[in-house]
Design an enzyme around this catalytic site. Structure first.
Site, short mmCIF file in Angstrom:
data_model
loop_
_atom_site.label_atom_id
_atom_site.label_comp_id
_atom_site.label_asym_id
_atom_site.label_seq_id
_atom_site.Cartn_x
_atom_site.Cartn_y
_atom_site.Cartn_z
N LEU A 253 0.90 -1.16 0.00
CA LEU A 253 0.00 0.00 0.00
C LEU A 253 0.94 1.21 0.00
CD1 LEU A 253 -3.10 0.26 0.06
CD2 LEU A 253 -2.95 0.58 2.53
N HIS A 254 1.53 1.45 -1.19
CA HIS A 254 2.69 2.35 -1.31
C HIS A 254 2.47 3.73 -0.67
CE1 HIS A 254 4.01 -0.57 -4.36
NE2 HIS A 254 2.91 -0.34 -5.04
N ASP A 255 1.48 4.46 -1.17
CA ASP A 255 1.38 5.89 -0.89
C ASP A 255 1.15 6.25 0.58
OD1 ASP A 255 -0.20 6.51 -4.12
OD2 ASP A 255 1.86 6.07 -3.55
#
Ligand code: RIB
Ligand code: CA
Length: 322
Positions: A253-255
């Site tokens: 869940l990069h951001d």
């Protein structure tokens, strides 16, 4: 003391989670959200951002940004870009990790008239307090502002970038998407003189989120927590089929990991001050070249080589309880 943050997004599924985390956590004062093309064309990333704002009943201003990068794909070598590898749900329907438009009501309130790059120039010229800029899409908007007036960097507390890759790439064999999408913009931002913390795929993939988190969010049972759970489950489905992580049934869940870092810096591990350059041509275009040698010059980026999954999941879930 709340931390003033401008969030720059190409709203897709994980950008939406970053917007929700920033808006819901009391440690963050979300000054504005700027949109840019990236996961989808600008008209979709902008509309998705407006829809998330209404889902949250929030009132931060949205500034629409650039619809293309410094060097368009027309002149870039046609690289073996990662095709949007297809994944399929239980019913056999093809699914994409970033749907064109979120299944949310069409936004009633539109973006501000001022374009994002002009907003950066205006805000950073006149603000009384330094601001942190969190960039979780291609870096075009800020790079344009820096080209016009490099002195705006004096009012930037820190730039936190979701982007880059050392051992884990995605869009090509050597690059991560946000940097690849506009490498010239990325190179300009990495050398603007502000403090820069980079959260690359090496960190986001090791700070993986599992179905435990989406189950917790469904128990909280608010419109925002249910929507976040849907996004996480979609991402887990695609990651398991197209980019499996060390733990099956988990997603990067990069951001929002960039926002979590502002709330608890310990969510990033093995952070080293390194020289980082961006390759601007050939088959490595968009690659972040991280100098790991003992002796090196021009150390311009705090590069996070790892993330803490447990700490991240706790920070993320807690935001929705409030
Ligand atoms: O490579 C991952 C990054 O590219 C994330 O920010 C995702 O939203 C896309 O923008
Ligand atoms: Ca993004």
């Amino acid at each position: 003391m709340k931390r003033k943050v401008i969030l720059d997004v190409d709203t897709g599924s994980d950008d939406a989670c970053a917007i929700m985390l920033a808006e819901l956590r009391k440690e963050i004062d979300l000054v504005a959200v700027c949109t840019v093309k990236g996961n989808q064309p600008l008209k979709y990333t902008n509309e998705n951002t407006l829809r998330i704002r209404e889902l949250l009943k929030a009132d931060f201003p949205v500034y629409k940004g650039c619809a293309d990068g410094f060097v368009s794909y027309l002149v870039k070598p046609r690289l073996q870009r990662a095709k949007n590898v297809d994944a399929y749900d239980e019913q056999g329907n093809k699914v994409h990790i970033h749907t064109k438009l979120f299944d949310l009501p069409k936004a009633k309130r539109k973006e501000e008239d001022m374009p994002a790059s002009l907003f950066y120039l205006d805000y950073l010229k006149h603000c009384k307090e330094k601001v942190t800029i969190v960039m979780v899409g291609p870096l075009t908007n800020l790079a344009v502002a820096l080209l016009i007036d490099p002195s705006i960097v004096k009012n930037i507390e820190e730039i936190v970038i979701m982007g880059g890759a050392h051992n884990i790439t995605n869009v090509s064999s050597s690059a991560e998407f946000n940097i690849y999408d506009d490498p010239e913009a990325a190179q300009r931002v990495l050398h603007c003189g502000a403090k820069i913390t980079m959260v690359p795929l090496d960190a986001t993939h090791t700070a993986y989120i599992t179905k435990e988190t989406s189950k917790e969010l469904r128990k909280i049972d608010t419109p925002a927590s249910r929507f976040a759970a849907d996004l996480i489950d979609l991402r887990i489905l695609v990651h398991d089929q197209a980019q499996p992580l060390e733990v099956k049934g988990s997603c990067a869940l990069h951001d929002p990991l960039c926002i979590a870092y502002l709330i608890d810096p310990k969510v990033l591990k093995d952070v080293r001050l390194c020289n980082v350059e961006v390759s601007l041509s050939g088959f490595t275009i968009g690659q972040t070249i991280v100098d790991n040698r003992f002796y090196q010059e021009d150390r311009n980026v705090y590069f996070a080589f790892k993330g803490d999954p447990k700490r991240f999941a706790k920070i993320f879930t807690e935001a929705f309880r409030s």
